[in-house]
Design a protein around this motif. Structure first.
Motif, short mmCIF file in Angstrom:
data_model
loop_
_atom_site.label_atom_id
_atom_site.label_comp_id
_atom_site.label_asym_id
_atom_site.label_seq_id
_atom_site.Cartn_x
_atom_site.Cartn_y
_atom_site.Cartn_z
N GLU A 26 -5.06 -23.97 17.64
CA GLU A 26 -5.24 -22.62 18.18
C GLU A 26 -6.72 -22.23 18.21
O GLU A 26 -7.20 -21.69 19.19
CB GLU A 26 -4.43 -21.62 17.36
CG GLU A 26 -4.36 -20.25 17.99
CD GLU A 26 -3.56 -20.16 19.27
OE1 GLU A 26 -3.66 -19.13 19.94
OE2 GLU A 26 -2.85 -21.12 19.62
N VAL A 27 -7.45 -22.54 17.15
CA VAL A 27 -8.89 -22.25 17.13
C VAL A 27 -9.61 -23.03 18.21
O VAL A 27 -10.46 -22.49 18.94
CB VAL A 27 -9.49 -22.55 15.73
CG1 VAL A 27 -11.01 -22.56 15.77
CG2 VAL A 27 -8.98 -21.54 14.72
N ARG A 28 -9.26 -24.30 18.35
CA ARG A 28 -9.86 -25.11 19.41
C ARG A 28 -9.55 -24.52 20.78
O ARG A 28 -10.42 -24.45 21.66
CB ARG A 28 -9.36 -26.55 19.35
CG ARG A 28 -10.03 -27.45 20.38
CD ARG A 28 -9.57 -28.89 20.29
NE ARG A 28 -8.23 -29.20 20.68
CZ ARG A 28 -7.72 -29.16 21.91
NH1 ARG A 28 -8.47 -28.75 22.91
NH2 ARG A 28 -6.49 -29.51 22.15
N GLY A 29 -8.31 -24.07 20.97
CA GLY A 29 -7.94 -23.46 22.25
C GLY A 29 -8.65 -22.16 22.52
O GLY A 29 -9.05 -21.87 23.65
N ILE A 30 -8.85 -21.35 21.48
CA ILE A 30 -9.56 -20.08 21.65
C ILE A 30 -11.02 -20.32 22.01
O ILE A 30 -11.59 -19.62 22.85
CB ILE A 30 -9.43 -19.22 20.37
CG1 ILE A 30 -7.98 -18.74 20.23
CG2 ILE A 30 -10.39 -18.06 20.38
CD1 ILE A 30 -7.67 -18.13 18.89
N PHE A 39 -1.70 -21.17 22.21
CA PHE A 39 -0.24 -21.19 22.10
C PHE A 39 0.40 -20.21 23.08
O PHE A 39 1.37 -20.54 23.75
CB PHE A 39 0.19 -20.86 20.68
CG PHE A 39 1.68 -20.89 20.49
CD1 PHE A 39 2.36 -22.08 20.46
CD2 PHE A 39 2.38 -19.70 20.35
CE1 PHE A 39 3.73 -22.12 20.30
CE2 PHE A 39 3.75 -19.72 20.18
CZ PHE A 39 4.42 -20.93 20.15
N SER A 40 -0.15 -19.00 23.19
CA SER A 40 0.45 -18.01 24.08
C SER A 40 0.35 -18.45 25.54
O SER A 40 1.29 -18.23 26.32
CB SER A 40 -0.19 -16.64 23.88
OG SER A 40 -1.56 -16.68 24.15
N GLU A 41 -0.76 -19.06 25.91
CA GLU A 41 -0.89 -19.56 27.29
C GLU A 41 0.06 -20.73 27.55
O GLU A 41 0.56 -20.90 28.66
CB GLU A 41 -2.32 -20.01 27.56
CG GLU A 41 -3.31 -18.88 27.60
CD GLU A 41 -4.75 -19.37 27.65
OE1 GLU A 41 -5.60 -18.59 28.09
OE2 GLU A 41 -5.02 -20.52 27.25
N TRP A 42 0.31 -21.51 26.53
CA TRP A 42 1.20 -22.66 26.67
C TRP A 42 2.67 -22.23 26.71
O TRP A 42 3.47 -22.78 27.47
CB TRP A 42 0.96 -23.62 25.51
CG TRP A 42 1.86 -24.80 25.50
CD1 TRP A 42 1.74 -25.92 26.27
CD2 TRP A 42 3.02 -24.98 24.71
NE1 TRP A 42 2.76 -26.79 25.99
CE2 TRP A 42 3.57 -26.23 25.03
CE3 TRP A 42 3.67 -24.20 23.75
CZ2 TRP A 42 4.72 -26.71 24.43
CZ3 TRP A 42 4.81 -24.69 23.16
CH2 TRP A 42 5.31 -25.94 23.50
N ILE A 43 3.03 -21.23 25.91
CA ILE A 43 4.44 -20.84 25.79
C ILE A 43 4.88 -19.91 26.92
O ILE A 43 6.07 -19.83 27.23
CB ILE A 43 4.72 -20.20 24.40
CG1 ILE A 43 6.21 -20.21 24.06
CG2 ILE A 43 4.22 -18.78 24.34
CD1 ILE A 43 6.70 -21.51 23.58
#
Length: 78
Positions: A26-30, A39-43
């Motif tokens: 999640e930190v890497r994604g942010i 996670f929210s973009e993925w889900i």
């Protein structure tokens, strides 16, 4: 240590590892600029395809955590 102690220790260790891995992703994604990394973009697309299942999970999972969270201290300390 008893067999039950090893089992519970393994379960707790696995949950801790899962939480640490999720946090890292999640930190890497942010921090990245790419779309779909958090996670929210993925889900979101999955939730739009399965709205009833998503809503059901949003009710059942927190309710189960709440029930266990309310029961466990009394069970352990009582």
């Amino acid at each position: 240590m008893s067999a039950a102690g090893w089992v519970w220790g393994g379960i707790l260790a696995a949950l801790g590892l899962l939480a640490a891995l999720w946090s890292g992703f999640e930190v890497r994604g942010i921090l990245s600029r790419r779309q779909g990394d958090t996670f929210s973009e993925w889900i979101r697309p999955w939730a739009k395809r399965h709205p009833w299942l998503f809503r059901w999970l949003c009710v059942v999972v927190p309710a189960a955590v709440g029930v266990v969270g309310a029961w466990l201290p009394g069970h352990i300390l009582g």
